[in-house]
Design an enzyme around this catalytic site. Structure first.
Site, PDB file in Angstrom:
ATOM      1  N   GLU A  53     -23.729  -1.732  72.071  1.00 55.66           N
ATOM      2  CA  GLU A  53     -24.158  -2.056  73.487  1.00 55.66           C
ATOM      3  C   GLU A  53     -25.643  -2.470  73.372  1.00 55.66           C
ATOM      4  OE1 GLU A  53     -24.226   1.176  76.237  1.00 55.66           O
ATOM      5  OE2 GLU A  53     -24.186  -0.317  77.932  1.00 55.66           O
ATOM      6  N   LYS A  57     -19.651  -5.055  81.661  1.00 57.90           N
ATOM      7  CA  LYS A  57     -19.173  -3.735  82.042  1.00 57.90           C
ATOM      8  C   LYS A  57     -19.011  -3.421  83.450  1.00 57.90           C
ATOM      9  CE  LYS A  57     -21.476   0.619  80.729  1.00 57.90           C
ATOM     10  NZ  LYS A  57     -22.918   1.027  80.024  1.00 57.90           N
ATOM     11  N   CYS A 111     -19.453   1.151  76.704  1.00 63.87           N
ATOM     12  CA  CYS A 111     -20.041   2.726  76.727  1.00 63.87           C
ATOM     13  C   CYS A 111     -19.134   3.039  77.845  1.00 63.87           C
ATOM     14  CB  CYS A 111     -21.388   2.563  76.652  1.00 63.87           C
ATOM     15  SG  CYS A 111     -22.041   3.961  76.231  1.00 63.87           S
ATOM     16  N   VAL A 170     -24.956   8.686  74.847  1.00 64.45           N
ATOM     17  CA  VAL A 170     -26.121   9.515  74.842  1.00 64.45           C
ATOM     18  C   VAL A 170     -25.620  11.220  75.359  1.00 64.45           C
ATOM     19  CG1 VAL A 170     -27.753   8.124  75.481  1.00 64.45           C
ATOM     20  CG2 VAL A 170     -26.461   9.087  77.553  1.00 64.45           C
TER      21      VAL A 170
HETATM   22  C1  ACM Z   1     -23.907   4.403  78.638  1.00 62.10           C
HETATM   23  O1  ACM Z   1     -23.033   3.888  79.276  1.00 62.10           O
HETATM   24  N1  ACM Z   1     -24.745   3.613  77.981  1.00 62.10           N
HETATM   25  C2  ACM Z   1     -23.984   5.794  78.490  1.00 62.10           C
END
Ligand code: ACM
Length: 273
Positions: free
Chosen positions: A38, A108, A141, A168
């Site tokens: 990402e 996203k 992510c 994370v």
């Molecule tokens: C994320 O979606 N970068 C944790």
């Protein structure tokens, strides 16, 4: 068919350097599909919309030229996360680029934490891309926390889910994506980043451990927590078309949509604590 990932630590606001790094990885790779993290072009820890504006690129802009050439030479398709500049704002997106250039974009759907201040929520649905006789989908992510996202792709027949990430939360993504592989019987390429970012009084440490999982949940390859790594594996995509876990249990034809549909519009109720 060979699929792979490149785990590295993109440098914040060093777009040209990051693109060079990505292009070199494409040149070294033997993969048919290679997935990058990402925000691989820009770094992740933005502290203002102005920083996003400076970093954002058009998915089919001139920045892809060298990459397209490398993809053409290698006969490879790449999936790369980036801050997307569009006519109606910014998106946390991933682009699919092949030998002929830009193939498609995913935005996203499930934004994480302060991303909600900087990016619009994805509005392109869950598109499926057909390349090299294979159907692939893209998630980014935090989408991994929503089983519905992977299921929307799997129901459309994808064999491979490409998943650029900047994870994370320790272990969550490595666990959930393995489960999503099993429950959807698909290959899953989790391309996470490494390193940490410290900006504007904030700090994020990324968890590395990128991995590729098979439809039976087997981890086919996994990177370390901190290392920059280029990993590829050989797969038979057709094994993702068999949704049976035993001769009598087909995870897709046994779905009970008649039951699920009763709950689709249910208001969320949390138990009293
Ligand atoms: C994320 O979606 N970068 C944790």
């Amino acid at each position: 068919m060979r699929i792979g990932l490149y785990q590295f630590a993109p440098e914040f606001a060093k777009t040209e350097k990051n693109i060079r790094n990505i292009t070199e990885a494409v040149k070294r790779s033997d993969a048919d599909i290679l997935v990058f993290p990402e925000m691989a072009l820009s770094g992740y820890l933005f502290t203002s919309r102005e920083e996003v504006r400076r970093a954002a690129v058009r998915p089919d802009g001139p920045w892809i030229n060298g990459l397209r050439e490398a993809a053409d030479k290698q006969g490879c398709y790449v999936v790369i996360g980036l801050p997307e500049l569009s006519d109606d704002g910014f998106y946390n997106s991933a682009v699919l680029i092949g030998p002929d250039g830009h193939v498609g974009t995913y935005r996203k759907v499930h934004l994480f934490y302060e991303e909600k201040s900087y990016f619009g929520a994805g509005n392109l649905g869950f598109p499926v891309f057909r390349i090299k006789g294979l159907s692939l989908g893209i998630l980014i992510c935090f989408d991994h926390m929503y089983p519905e996202a992977a299921r929307c792709l799997a129901l459309q027949g994808v064999e491979v889910i490409c998943h650029p990430s900047n994870l994370v939360l320790p272990e969550y993504g490595q666990l959930t994506t393995r489960v999503r592989s099993i429950e959807n019987r698909v290959f899953w390429i989790l391309a996470n980043r490494t390193g940490s970012e410290e900006r504007g009084g904030k700090r994020l440490a990324y968890t590395g451990c990128s991995q590729i999982t098979a439809p039976d949940g087997k981890i086919l390859t996994q990177a370390g927590e901190k290392e920059e790594e280029l990993l590829t594996v050989e797969i038979d995509p057709s094994s993702a078309c068999d949704k049976r876990v035993t001769p009598l249990d087909d995870l897709f034809s046994d779905r009970r949509t008649d039951v699920y549909s009763r709950y689709l519009d249910t208001d969320v109720k949390c138990p009293d604590l």
